[in-house]
Design a protein around this motif. Structure first.
Motif, PDB file in Angstrom:
ATOM      1  N   LEU A   1       0.869  -1.179   0.000  1.00 24.79           N
ATOM      2  CA  LEU A   1       0.000   0.000   0.000  1.00 24.79           C
ATOM      3  C   LEU A   1       0.900   1.222   0.000  1.00 24.79           C
ATOM      4  O   LEU A   1       2.063   1.147   0.415  1.00 24.79           O
TER       5      LEU A   1
ATOM      6  N   GLN B   1      -4.433  14.019  -2.039  1.00 22.73           N
ATOM      7  CA  GLN B   1      -4.783  12.594  -1.945  1.00 22.73           C
ATOM      8  C   GLN B   1      -3.656  11.813  -1.259  1.00 22.73           C
ATOM      9  O   GLN B   1      -3.901  10.868  -0.507  1.00 22.73           O
TER      10      GLN B   1
ATOM     11  N   ASP C   1      -4.003   9.166   1.660  1.00 20.93           N
ATOM     12  CA  ASP C   1      -3.536   7.783   1.494  1.00 20.93           C
ATOM     13  C   ASP C   1      -2.485   7.409   2.543  1.00 20.93           C
ATOM     14  O   ASP C   1      -2.298   6.229   2.842  1.00 20.93           O
TER      15      ASP C   1
ATOM     16  N   THR D   1       0.486   7.403  -4.443  1.00 20.03           N
ATOM     17  CA  THR D   1       0.983   7.386  -5.815  1.00 20.03           C
ATOM     18  C   THR D   1       2.442   7.853  -5.853  1.00 20.03           C
ATOM     19  O   THR D   1       2.818   8.789  -5.155  1.00 20.03           O
TER      20      THR D   1
ATOM     21  N   THR E   1      -0.735  -5.163  -5.048  1.00 21.54           N
ATOM     22  CA  THR E   1      -0.928  -3.785  -4.578  1.00 21.54           C
ATOM     23  C   THR E   1      -2.423  -3.522  -4.481  1.00 21.54           C
ATOM     24  O   THR E   1      -3.148  -3.737  -5.443  1.00 21.54           O
TER      25      THR E   1
ATOM     26  N   ASP F   1      -5.659  -0.921  -2.450  1.00 20.09           N
ATOM     27  CA  ASP F   1      -5.920   0.274  -1.657  1.00 20.09           C
ATOM     28  C   ASP F   1      -6.244  -0.179  -0.219  1.00 20.09           C
ATOM     29  O   ASP F   1      -6.346  -1.380   0.053  1.00 20.09           O
ATOM     30  N   TRP F   2      -6.405   0.779   0.683  1.00 19.40           N
ATOM     31  CA  TRP F   2      -6.574   0.462   2.101  1.00 19.40           C
ATOM     32  C   TRP F   2      -7.836  -0.360   2.359  1.00 19.40           C
ATOM     33  O   TRP F   2      -7.832  -1.329   3.131  1.00 19.40           O
ATOM     34  N   ASN F   3      -8.906  -0.005   1.658  1.00 20.08           N
ATOM     35  CA  ASN F   3     -10.164  -0.713   1.799  1.00 20.08           C
ATOM     36  C   ASN F   3      -9.998  -2.209   1.445  1.00 20.08           C
ATOM     37  O   ASN F   3     -10.401  -3.098   2.197  1.00 20.08           O
TER      38      ASN F   3
ATOM     39  N   TYR G   1     -13.299   2.454  -7.209  1.00 14.55           N
ATOM     40  CA  TYR G   1     -12.307   3.517  -7.049  1.00 14.55           C
ATOM     41  C   TYR G   1     -12.345   4.373  -8.310  1.00 14.55           C
ATOM     42  O   TYR G   1     -12.170   3.848  -9.412  1.00 14.55           O
TER      43      TYR G   1
END
Ligand SMILES: Nc1ncnc2c1ncn2[C@@H]1O[C@H](COP(=O)(O)OP(=O)(O)OP(=O)(O)O)[C@@H](O)[C@H]1O
Ligand SMILES: Nc1nc2c(ncn2[C@@H]2O[C@H](COP(=O)(O)O)[C@@H](O)[C@H]2O)c(=O)[nH]1
Length: 174
Positions: A6, A134, A138, A9, A87, A89-91, A64
């Motif tokens: 995670l 963002q 993140d 960008t 890879t 995302d947090w969810n 997303y």
């Protein structure tokens, strides 16, 4: 063994995936309904239409920026016998942590000024500002990941070595 990367960008997630791939870590391929970006490799994702995405047996999925992303059960099963990386995302990472007990989450950390420098030069200041906002959001998940690995400028080899070591240690404690 499943390593979940995670990070914001530009932190170096895909670069790290490629590099640790040379040490035998297999990259799992997610499904997505988003279009392939110019220059993006064909095997970056399984690029599918929404109807097809809905039929896939997924272990986790997220919406997303108006596109669906998800990791299939078939891909996750590869991690039962091989060392793998993906890879998310947090969810998605939270969903995986609930369902796959051996998954290890690693946040890839990089200072804001280096992240901004890594952005493609053609991105205008308005868009840069939004991207960096963002990045701040993140970065909030870092504290909840199992590990934080620094991938500062010029330290790619060290970052990958640390991840390989985490992989070794996690297998020992299983
Ligand atoms: N340790 C490092 N030192 C210098 N440059 C790096 C390092 N790691 C990655 N980069 C560079 O940073 C840029 C972004 O890397 P990469 O595309 O791997 O990030 P990412 O986290 O996958 O980004 P995104 O989430 O946007 O896909 C690339 O140009 C890459 O070469
Ligand atoms: N929960 C999931 N998130 C995923 C998956 N595959 C990628 N991602 C994350 O989506 C965004 C956008 O990716 P991009 O390729 O358009 O830059 C990024 O945060 C990825 O980490 C997945 O299978 N599940």
């Amino acid at each position: 063994m499943l390593i979940v990367l995670l990070g914001p960008t530009g932190s170096g997630k895909s670069t790290i995936e490629k590099k640790i791939g040379q040490s035998g870590i297999h990259r799992l391929r997610s499904h997505t309904t988003r279009l392939r970006k110019p220059g993006e490799s064909e095997d970056a994702y399984y690029f599918v239409k929404k109807e097809e995405f809905k039929k896939v047996d997924l272990v986790e999925s997220v919406l997303y920026k108006n596109s669906f992303f998800g990791l299939s059960r078939e891909e996750v099963e590869i991690a039962e016998t091989k060392d793998c990386v993906v890879t998310l995302d947090w969810n998605g990472a939270q969903q995986i942590k609930h369902r796959i007990p051996f998954a290890v989450t690693i946040f890839i950390d990089c200072p804001m000024y280096q992240l901004e420098k890594r952005l493609p030069i053609e991105i205008d200041s308005e868009k840069r500002k939004k991207i960096m906002e963002q990045v701040v959001l993140d970065s909030k998940c870092a504290a909840n990941c199992d590990y934080i690995v620094r991938n500062y400028d010029g330290q790619l080899d060290e970052a990958c070595a640390q991840i390989l070591e985490i992989c070794r240690q996690s297998k020992k404690s299983d």
